[in-house]
Design an enzyme around this catalytic site. Sequence first.
Site, PDB file in Angstrom:
ATOM      1  N   GLY A  44       0.840  -1.208   0.000  1.00 57.71           N
ATOM      2  CA  GLY A  44       0.000   0.000   0.000  1.00 57.71           C
ATOM      3  C   GLY A  44       0.867   1.246   0.000  1.00 57.71           C
ATOM      4  CB  ALA A  61       0.554   4.563  -4.031  1.00 57.21           C
ATOM      5  CD  GLN A  90      -4.974   9.502   4.153  1.00 57.01           C
ATOM      6  OE1 GLN A  90      -4.662  10.620   4.552  1.00 57.01           O
ATOM      7  NE2 GLN A  90      -5.881   8.747   4.742  1.00 57.01           N
ATOM      8  CB  ILE A  91      -0.585   4.763   6.249  1.00 60.65           C
ATOM      9  CG1 ILE A  91      -1.899   5.110   6.961  1.00 60.65           C
ATOM     10  CG2 ILE A  91       0.442   4.273   7.258  1.00 60.65           C
ATOM     11  CD1 ILE A  91      -2.594   3.932   7.645  1.00 60.65           C
ATOM     12  NE  ARG A 121     -15.986  -0.952   8.081  1.00 62.42           N
ATOM     13  CZ  ARG A 121     -16.430  -1.555   9.193  1.00 62.42           C
ATOM     14  NH1 ARG A 121     -17.711  -1.701   9.406  1.00 62.42           N
ATOM     15  NH2 ARG A 121     -15.584  -1.979  10.099  1.00 62.42           N
ATOM     16  NE  ARG A 180     -13.871  -5.903  13.236  1.00 52.75           N
ATOM     17  CZ  ARG A 180     -12.846  -5.076  13.154  1.00 52.75           C
ATOM     18  NH1 ARG A 180     -13.025  -3.837  12.753  1.00 52.75           N
ATOM     19  NH2 ARG A 180     -11.622  -5.445  13.492  1.00 52.75           N
ATOM     20  CG  ASN A 198      -8.920  -6.493   3.654  1.00 50.53           C
ATOM     21  OD1 ASN A 198      -8.036  -6.038   2.929  1.00 50.53           O
ATOM     22  ND2 ASN A 198      -9.904  -5.757   4.126  1.00 50.53           N
ATOM     23  CG  ASN A 253      -7.852  -1.421  10.381  1.00 55.26           C
ATOM     24  OD1 ASN A 253      -7.380  -2.089  11.281  1.00 55.26           O
ATOM     25  ND2 ASN A 253      -7.885  -0.103  10.389  1.00 55.26           N
ATOM     26  CG  ASP A 306      -5.312   1.539  18.836  1.00 57.10           C
ATOM     27  OD1 ASP A 306      -6.161   2.274  18.325  1.00 57.10           O
ATOM     28  OD2 ASP A 306      -4.890   0.516  18.279  1.00 57.10           O
ATOM     29  CG  HIS A 308      -6.441  -1.382  15.273  1.00 55.97           C
ATOM     30  ND1 HIS A 308      -6.173  -0.200  15.923  1.00 55.97           N
ATOM     31  CD2 HIS A 308      -6.765  -1.045  14.017  1.00 55.97           C
ATOM     32  CE1 HIS A 308      -6.331   0.795  15.083  1.00 55.97           C
ATOM     33  NE2 HIS A 308      -6.699   0.318  13.911  1.00 55.97           N
TER      34      HIS A 308
HETATM   35  P1  NDP Z   1      -4.398   4.362   4.152  1.00 56.41           P
HETATM   36  O1  NDP Z   1      -2.959   4.383   3.794  1.00 56.41           O
HETATM   37  O2  NDP Z   1      -5.007   5.550   4.787  1.00 56.41           O
HETATM   38  O3  NDP Z   1      -4.709   3.106   5.113  1.00 56.41           O
HETATM   39  C1  NDP Z   1      -4.187   1.832   4.839  1.00 56.41           C
HETATM   40  C2  NDP Z   1      -4.743   0.822   5.803  1.00 56.41           C
HETATM   41  O4  NDP Z   1      -4.310   1.118   7.117  1.00 56.41           O
HETATM   42  C3  NDP Z   1      -6.265   0.760   5.854  1.00 56.41           C
HETATM   43  O5  NDP Z   1      -6.658  -0.594   5.927  1.00 56.41           O
HETATM   44  C4  NDP Z   1      -6.566   1.477   7.145  1.00 56.41           C
HETATM   45  O6  NDP Z   1      -7.756   1.023   7.739  1.00 56.41           O
HETATM   46  C5  NDP Z   1      -5.406   1.004   7.975  1.00 56.41           C
HETATM   47  N1  NDP Z   1      -5.225   1.661   9.252  1.00 56.41           N
HETATM   48  C6  NDP Z   1      -4.846   1.024  10.381  1.00 56.41           C
HETATM   49  N2  NDP Z   1      -4.776   1.836  11.410  1.00 56.41           N
HETATM   50  C7  NDP Z   1      -5.162   3.027  10.959  1.00 56.41           C
HETATM   51  C8  NDP Z   1      -5.322   4.262  11.587  1.00 56.41           C
HETATM   52  N3  NDP Z   1      -5.108   4.432  12.862  1.00 56.41           N
HETATM   53  N4  NDP Z   1      -5.705   5.294  10.858  1.00 56.41           N
HETATM   54  C9  NDP Z   1      -5.961   5.133   9.552  1.00 56.41           C
HETATM   55  N5  NDP Z   1      -5.820   3.974   8.907  1.00 56.41           N
HETATM   56  C10 NDP Z   1      -5.444   2.925   9.605  1.00 56.41           C
HETATM   57  O7  NDP Z   1      -5.267   3.943   2.892  1.00 56.41           O
HETATM   58  P2  NDP Z   1      -5.180   4.444   1.395  1.00 56.41           P
HETATM   59  O8  NDP Z   1      -6.491   4.048   0.793  1.00 56.41           O
HETATM   60  O9  NDP Z   1      -4.674   5.845   1.287  1.00 56.41           O
HETATM   61  O10 NDP Z   1      -4.052   3.541   0.790  1.00 56.41           O
HETATM   62  C11 NDP Z   1      -4.138   2.155   0.719  1.00 56.41           C
HETATM   63  C12 NDP Z   1      -3.219   1.716  -0.378  1.00 56.41           C
HETATM   64  O11 NDP Z   1      -3.201   0.317  -0.333  1.00 56.41           O
HETATM   65  C13 NDP Z   1      -3.700   2.146  -1.761  1.00 56.41           C
HETATM   66  O12 NDP Z   1      -2.638   2.790  -2.414  1.00 56.41           O
HETATM   67  C14 NDP Z   1      -4.073   0.838  -2.437  1.00 56.41           C
HETATM   68  O13 NDP Z   1      -3.749   0.829  -3.805  1.00 56.41           O
HETATM   69  C15 NDP Z   1      -3.223  -0.140  -1.666  1.00 56.41           C
HETATM   70  N6  NDP Z   1      -3.692  -1.509  -1.643  1.00 56.41           N
HETATM   71  C16 NDP Z   1      -2.730  -2.442  -1.804  1.00 56.41           C
HETATM   72  C17 NDP Z   1      -3.050  -3.746  -1.816  1.00 56.41           C
HETATM   73  C18 NDP Z   1      -1.970  -4.716  -2.042  1.00 56.41           C
HETATM   74  O14 NDP Z   1      -0.818  -4.405  -1.827  1.00 56.41           O
HETATM   75  N7  NDP Z   1      -2.289  -5.912  -2.452  1.00 56.41           N
HETATM   76  C19 NDP Z   1      -4.433  -4.199  -1.606  1.00 56.41           C
HETATM   77  C20 NDP Z   1      -5.361  -3.145  -1.386  1.00 56.41           C
HETATM   78  C21 NDP Z   1      -4.980  -1.838  -1.383  1.00 56.41           C
HETATM   79  P3  NDP Z   1      -9.158   1.770   7.530  1.00 56.41           P
HETATM   80  O15 NDP Z   1      -9.565   1.504   6.097  1.00 56.41           O
HETATM   81  O16 NDP Z   1     -10.020   1.088   8.538  1.00 56.41           O
HETATM   82  O17 NDP Z   1      -8.900   3.225   7.819  1.00 56.41           O
END
Ligand code: NDP
Length: 327
Positions: free
Chosen positions: A11, A13, A15-16, A92, A98, A105, A130, A158, A186
């Site tokens: 992931g 690219a 936000q995290i 989600r 959930r 996933n 998540n 947390d 979590h």
């Molecule tokens: P984020 O980077 O914001 O979040 C990524 C994950 O971290 C989500 O599941 C998010 O859960 C979780 N998370 C855990 N703790 C926290 C927290 N405290 N606050 C916020 N998030 C938390 O998501 P983006 O959509 O910006 O980026 C996800 C990336 O993952 C995309 O670039 C997408 O292409 C990629 N991706 C990659 C996959 C792979 O490698 N096979 C599969 C699917 C997606 P929650 O949704 O509950 O906030």
Amino acid sequence: MSNLVKVAVTGAAGQIGYALLFRLASGEAFGPDTRVALHLLEIPPALKAVEGVVMELNDCAFPLLDNIVITDDANVAFDGVNWALLVGAKPRGKGMERGDLIRENGPIFTTQGKALSKAASDLNVLVVGNPANTNALIAANNADGVPIERFHAMTRLDQNRAYAQLAEKAGVTVNDVSNVTIWGNHSATQYPDAENAKINGKPAYDVIGHHDWLRSEFITTVQKRGAAIIAARGLSSAASAANGAIDHVKSMVNKTPEGHWFSAAVPSDGSYGIAEGIIFSYPVTSDGQGNYSIVQGLSLSDWAKEKIAVTEAELRDERETVADLLK
Ligand code: NDP
């Protein structure tokens, strides 16, 4: 300077990922004597965005950044890595329960778990995406040859949130707070434990005094902090989540100071009567040599035990939901 640590981030690219990669590349997690190679995994539509992030990483000219691999193939991403930070997960969707999210996933973490067999023998895995605990359970059960205890899910954010709430309430800084534990999942059932927490070495319950607050608002504020941030920012927490991941890695690779501990969801060995095998957040310490231990013997009131039973029941249910994906 001869050490090299290879770190996979999925992931990349997202936000995290954007908040995490620069801190990894700066050397913050593994220290000033360790070079860092980054293996970035993304789904094909996001690969172009990762290329942009890599341009920025290169433009930082980080002295410790060794090389970067970009791929959409988990087998390539995890080849020879020492750490895998599994951040990417399916978000989600509208109207999704959930249980649906857990099932959606499942295939991602089954595939990634299998590919983790290609990692280095000292591999550690931190799941952030998540539902993190159960995603970690799925990956752990599909990673042949990787000991289950190497799989962790993040509850450090947390814990950090709990530190901040206690410090604010007591009118001190987070440096004065210690021994806070997040127990369980979590999710909104997690139990942030202030009964064992200390402020300047004294029980937090004595220092704060306001026991109603500690048993109600403190807990719900920590449990629902993610939703509060979305409501205020219009986006989910990202920088603080990345910070939690960095803190987790730092705590695992360094020896925990005497008398302290940190929270991490790790495979239950039955400690505190929790079902064996579920990925449950406990107080843990690290020996700084790649091994951690669950802190034993903390006292828990009947009220705390009830809270812990609720979050354990949720994780048992989640395990049932994915039973066909587990070995
Ligand atoms: P984020 O980077 O914001 O979040 C990524 C994950 O971290 C989500 O599941 C998010 O859960 C979780 N998370 C855990 N703790 C926290 C927290 N405290 N606050 C916020 N998030 C938390 O998501 P983006 O959509 O910006 O980026 C996800 C990336 O993952 C995309 O670039 C997408 O292409 C990629 N991706 C990659 C996959 C792979 O490698 N096979 C599969 C699917 C997606 P929650 O949704 O509950 O906030």
